[in-house]
Design a protein around this motif. Sequence first.
Motif, short mmCIF file in Angstrom:
data_model
loop_
_atom_site.label_atom_id
_atom_site.label_comp_id
_atom_site.label_asym_id
_atom_site.label_seq_id
_atom_site.Cartn_x
_atom_site.Cartn_y
_atom_site.Cartn_z
N LEU A 8 -5.66 4.27 6.53
CA LEU A 8 -5.33 4.60 5.15
C LEU A 8 -4.17 3.72 4.72
O LEU A 8 -3.06 3.83 5.26
CB LEU A 8 -4.97 6.08 5.01
CG LEU A 8 -4.59 6.56 3.60
CD1 LEU A 8 -5.73 6.31 2.61
CD2 LEU A 8 -4.24 8.04 3.62
N ASN A 9 -4.44 2.83 3.78
CA ASN A 9 -3.45 1.85 3.34
C ASN A 9 -2.15 2.53 2.91
O ASN A 9 -2.15 3.40 2.04
CB ASN A 9 -4.02 1.04 2.18
CG ASN A 9 -3.06 -0.02 1.69
OD1 ASN A 9 -2.45 -0.73 2.48
ND2 ASN A 9 -2.93 -0.14 0.38
N LYS A 10 -1.04 2.15 3.55
CA LYS A 10 0.30 2.65 3.24
C LYS A 10 0.31 4.18 3.12
O LYS A 10 0.87 4.77 2.19
CB LYS A 10 0.82 2.01 1.96
CG LYS A 10 0.97 0.49 2.08
CD LYS A 10 1.97 0.11 3.16
CE LYS A 10 2.10 -1.39 3.38
NZ LYS A 10 1.00 -1.95 4.20
N CYS A 11 -0.31 4.83 4.14
CA CYS A 11 -0.31 6.29 4.18
C CYS A 11 1.13 6.80 4.19
O CYS A 11 2.01 6.23 4.83
CB CYS A 11 -1.08 6.80 5.39
SG CYS A 11 -0.64 6.04 6.97
N TYR A 12 1.37 7.87 3.45
CA TYR A 12 2.75 8.27 3.22
C TYR A 12 2.96 9.78 3.28
O TYR A 12 3.71 10.29 4.09
CB TYR A 12 3.20 7.73 1.86
CG TYR A 12 4.66 7.97 1.56
CD1 TYR A 12 5.62 7.00 1.83
CD2 TYR A 12 5.09 9.16 0.99
CE1 TYR A 12 6.96 7.21 1.56
CE2 TYR A 12 6.43 9.38 0.72
CZ TYR A 12 7.36 8.41 1.00
OH TYR A 12 8.68 8.63 0.73
N SER A 13 2.33 10.52 2.38
CA SER A 13 2.64 11.94 2.21
C SER A 13 1.69 12.81 3.04
O SER A 13 0.50 12.54 3.13
CB SER A 13 2.53 12.31 0.73
OG SER A 13 2.89 13.64 0.50
N ILE A 14 2.26 13.90 3.61
CA ILE A 14 1.49 14.86 4.41
C ILE A 14 1.80 16.26 3.91
O ILE A 14 2.96 16.57 3.59
CB ILE A 14 1.86 14.77 5.91
CG1 ILE A 14 1.73 13.35 6.44
CG2 ILE A 14 1.01 15.74 6.73
CD1 ILE A 14 2.30 13.18 7.84
N ALA A 15 0.79 17.13 3.85
CA ALA A 15 1.04 18.52 3.46
C ALA A 15 -0.07 19.41 4.02
O ALA A 15 -1.23 19.01 4.07
CB ALA A 15 1.10 18.66 1.94
N PRO A 16 0.27 20.64 4.42
CA PRO A 16 -0.77 21.59 4.82
C PRO A 16 -1.50 22.13 3.61
O PRO A 16 -0.95 22.17 2.49
CB PRO A 16 0.04 22.70 5.52
CG PRO A 16 1.39 22.64 4.88
CD PRO A 16 1.63 21.19 4.54
#
Length: 345
Positions: free
Chosen positions: A10-18
Amino acid sequence: MMHKKVLAQLNKCYSIAPLHYMNEDYFLVASEKNDPCLLFDLDGNIIANIWDGPGGTMSMAQIPDSNGIFLATQKFYSPDDSIYSEIDIVYPTELFKWQTKKLCHLPFVHRFGILKTPHENYLVACTIKSSHTFMGDFSTGGKIYAAPLPKEIQNLKEPFRFDVIKDELYRNHGFYIMHEADGDFVITCSDEGVFKVEPPKENGGPWNIKQLIAEPTSDAALCDLNNDGKYELITLSPFHGNKLKVYELDNNGVYRLKYEHPQNMPFLHAIWADKIDNRPCVVIGYREGEQELFKLMFNEDKNYTCEIIDKHCGPANAYIYHHKGKDIIVSANREIDEVTIYTTD
């Protein structure tokens, strides 16, 4: 030992959240560029593509007690390319399909979160600055905005409006929510230091904002690493800096510097506190140099220590969850465009 598994490119993957949806737990990973947001199950399988763009997603947060409805920032592509940034409502329209609509336009909005209290849910959002005239211009301060979160937000008809609860926060970057039994609070980080932001105790009441330390800070978390019943303050400083520090709370309620990691770690960015192997720890990552992901812990010799999990991965953000008796770290390894999980034995 932790086992590594790459879940997706995933290009420039950044944010994570449940995300809780249809009585199951999942997690979201989104890109900071004009790229997709993906939904994964807890085994690491891609379940859905939430959107293809526009991306620029710095934060995501589920509406409390909702069935898969969440908010997300979009169009924040960098501190210098975020004048069109907005907070969007993302809601399911049919099984595993979501639609996005704008909640509000908020230039330079970088991080946000939802604070749940016994009487109200509040949306708190931080802008990294307020304007600029050239690339890299941080001569204007950012702000902390807050507002009660309307019920049935996906059906909101009138414009959504914030109140400014604090301003003149330069490089207003870090944002970390703490969930407590009597209500949530957030800590924010800027050149002015680390602030604890508590919502009103009753509808219409004042916000309580307290400065914890005055040192310029990029990101921070609270965690009782040494099991003394008090939160330690773990900081990454200065803005996108290279110093990892731990502050302990003294008997007068003041945070005092207790530990500074001897190694410079350029572009410290990822930070998340939880437990691994039933021990409190903070997962931290940095995006330049060796680009490591590592754990900060308090050892049996009563010293703070770091244990490397991975190298040359450049994490932007990390998140810990627990599944099938295992502790799992999700890392958005931005510098190599990989969504990765690390699982305990």
